[in-house]
Scaffold this motif. Structure first.
Motif, PDB file in Angstrom:
ATOM      1  N   ASP A 110      44.784  31.115  35.918  1.00  0.00           N
ATOM      2  CA  ASP A 110      44.457  31.671  37.236  1.00  0.00           C
ATOM      3  C   ASP A 110      43.768  30.597  38.089  1.00  0.00           C
ATOM      4  OD1 ASP A 110      44.024  33.393  39.310  1.00  0.00           O
ATOM      5  OD2 ASP A 110      42.578  34.669  38.253  1.00  0.00           O
ATOM      6  N   GLY A 111      44.574  29.625  38.536  1.00  0.00           N
ATOM      7  CA  GLY A 111      44.017  28.532  39.318  1.00  0.00           C
ATOM      8  C   GLY A 111      45.094  27.549  39.738  1.00  0.00           C
ATOM      9  N   THR A 154      39.756  26.922  39.694  1.00  0.00           N
ATOM     10  CA  THR A 154      40.116  28.215  39.110  1.00  0.00           C
ATOM     11  C   THR A 154      39.333  29.321  39.816  1.00  0.00           C
ATOM     12  OG1 THR A 154      38.402  28.445  37.403  1.00  0.00           O
ATOM     13  CG2 THR A 154      40.279  27.011  36.886  1.00  0.00           C
ATOM     14  N   ARG A 155      39.768  30.570  39.593  1.00  0.00           N
ATOM     15  CA  ARG A 155      39.115  31.687  40.268  1.00  0.00           C
ATOM     16  C   ARG A 155      37.661  31.862  39.820  1.00  0.00           C
ATOM     17  NH1 ARG A 155      42.010  35.543  42.886  1.00  0.00           N
ATOM     18  NH2 ARG A 155      43.816  35.000  41.641  1.00  0.00           N
TER      19      ARG A 155
END
Lengths: 283, 283
Positions: free
Chosen positions: A27-28, A91-92
Motif C-alpha cells: 500500500d504505497g 507508504t500509507r
C-alpha cells in the motif's frame, strides 16, 4: 546496486514497522532516479509522478522540501559518489491488521542511496539482449501508470532468466507488448517512433515521458499505440528507457537481431545531453 | 484488532529491514487464522496453502515446526486471550535494489498475534450489509488463489465504504463476482449451493475449502462456477466465508434484502462445530 544508506521518517535507519501497510499490502509508491554529482535528475517529473500516485491511492503526499532534505542528507553521507541511485518509498503508514485504513494515518517515508549498477558500457553502445517473458501483466485501470509497490508480476517475470539477457518484455492478456520488467519500450519503423499506450497496465515511466516530450517539442513523430508482437518483430529499431539507464538499444530480441541503431543512438545522445543539462541546472 | 505481539525471524520484534522484498515488491505470502484457546484452527489447511504459495513464487517454505514454535510463543505471551488472530508472513528475504533475487536468500518470517475484531453478534445471527465494489479484481492466472502480499486492489475496494457495510464484493473484468474484499462468497439457489471458481483471480480461501469439503463428504451439491450479477441478485441466500469470521449470512446486498437464511445458518453451525472439534484435537 549495494545499499549505502537509508533514512526512515527523517532518521538514518534500516528498519520499518511490521505494521507498515507497504509491507503488509504493498500500500504505497516508489520512485527511483539518478543522483548525478548530488543533483537529482528529472526531479520535477519524479516528484510529480509521486504526487499523482499518492492522489490516486488517497495517500497524503510528502512535501517536496521533505524529500529534498532526505536526498541532501543521503548525498552528504556519500559526497564522493559521482553517480548513485536514489529510491524513495512512500507508504500509507502503520495500521492495525485489516485492509481498512484509518483516515489520519501518517505516511512512512523511506529514502535510500545505492551504488550505480555495474552495467557494461556495451549495453549502451552495442545494445542489450532481450527476452519475451511468459509472465503476463494484468490489466487494472486504477493502478495502471502508477509506480506502486505491488510488483509480484515483475518479480515472477525477472525469474524467467538469470544473466543471459539484460531485460525481458511483458505482454498483456491480449498479447500486446506493454513494457519491459524494469523499462519502457519504443520501436522505430519507417521514420516513425512508437511506444505502447500505458492505459490498462504498465508504469508511466519518467524517461518514457522525457522521450515523448523531447520529440513533441522538436516536431518528431511519436505514436502511443498498441504494440503487437508482429510490429515488434518487424521494427527497424527497438530501444528501452528507464531513469537509471537512460536509453539502451536492443541488440537482439530472442533470436532476431536488430542491427539498425541510428535513430536510437541519436535519441540516446539527446536524452543524455538533456539529463546532464537538467541535472546541472537543478539546485 | 489491536496488535499484541510480533516475532521477526524467531525474536520478539516489531521491525523488519527496509531491504525486505515483501516491503519493496510484495514478494511474499501471508496466512491469517484463529487461535482458539491456544489451538490454531484449521492449521493443516493454512500451512498447506502457505507451502503451495511458496512453491508457486519460488520461496523456500518454512518448516511446520518453525511456525508452530512462533505460534506457541505468541500464545504463551497471551495465555488469557481466549480467541485471538494469528498472522504469518513469509517473504523472499532481504536483497539489494532490483527485481532480480539471488538464489540463496533467506526468507523472512514474521508472525503476530492480534485481538479478535469487535464484530457484532448480529453479523452472525442476522447477517451483514454488503456493497458491490467498483474496484475490479485483475486476472492473473499465476497469482490467482495465492494469499500473496500484493493487495492494493483490496485496499482500494475497502476505501469505497466506511462502516455502513461489513463487506464489499469484487468482480472481474467480465463482470462476474469473484469474492469479497476479505472473504469468499457462496450462494444458495433452488437447493443448490455455488461459489465462484478461483481460477484467474481471487484467494483460495481456507474456510471456502472447508465448506466445499464438508459438503462433498456429506453428499451436498456445491458447484464451482462463474457467478454473474444476475445469479447473485436472484439467489435465495448468500453467505460469506473466511477463517476469522467463519460464516456470515448476507442480510442485504445494496438495496436487496435476503430474508432466507436457513441453509446458511445450518452450514454455519456445522462449520463452527467442526472448527471447535478440530481445534480441540489439534496439538
Amino acid at each position: 546496486m549495494a545499499l549505502l544508506n537509508s533514512i526512515v521518517n527523517g532518521e538514518e535507519a534500516s528498519a520499518i514497522s511490521t505494521q507498515d501497510r507497504g509491507f503488509n499490502y504493498g500500500d504505497g509508491l516508489f520512485e527511483t532516479f539518478l543522483l548525478l554529482n548530488g543533483h537529482a535528475v528529472f526531479w520535477d517529473e519524479h516528484y510529480q509522478r509521486l504526487v499523482n500516485g499518492c492522489g490516486a491511492l488517497g495517500i497524503a503526499s510528502p512535501t517536496e522540501q521533505r524529500l529534498k532534505n532526505d536526498i541532501d542528507i543521503l548525498y552528504q553521507l556519500n559526497p564522493n559518489v559521482r553517480t548513485a541511485v536514489i529510491k524513495l518509498m512512500v507508504t500509507r503508514g502503520d495500521s492495525e491488521r485489516g485492509y481498512h485504513a484509518e483516515d489520519n494515518l501518517s505516511p512512512n517515508i523511506i529514502t535510500s542511496i545505492s551504488t550505480y549498477p555495474s552495467y557494461l558500457t556495451e549495453y549502451w553502445n552495442e545494445g542489450v539482449l532481450v527476452k519475451k517473458c511468459n509472465t503476463l501483466l494484468s490489466s487494472q485501470i486504477q493502478l495502471a501508470g502508477l509506480k506502486h509497490l505491488n510488483r509480484l508480476e515483475q518479480v515472477l517475470a525477472r525469474q524467467e532468466w538469470r544473466d543471459e539477457f539484460q531485460e525481458g518484455l511483458m505482454s498483456d492478456v491480449n498479447g500486446n507488448i506493454v513494457e519491459g520488467v524494469m523499462s519502457n519500450i519504443f520501436i522505430v519503423k519507417n521514420e516513425t517512433m512508437s511506444t505502447p499506450l500505458i492505459k490498462n497496465a504498465g508504469v508511466n515511466g519518467v524517461m518514457r515521458n522525457i522521450v515523448l516530450k523531447l520529440c513533441e517539442a522538436n516536431g518528431i513523430m511519436v505514436v502511443e499505440d498498441n504494440l503487437s508482437n508482429n510490429k515488434l518483430v518487424e521494427a527497424d529499431e527497438i530501444f528501452l528507457t528507464n531513469s537509471i539507464i537512460g536509453i539502451w538499444p536492443v541488440k537482439r530480441l530472442e533470436n532476431k537481431s536488430y542491427p539498425n541503431k541510428l535513430t536510437t543512438k541519436i535519441m540516446k545522445l539527446l536524452v543524455e545531453k538533456y539529463s546532464v543539462d537538467y541535472a546541472t541546472l537543478y539546485l
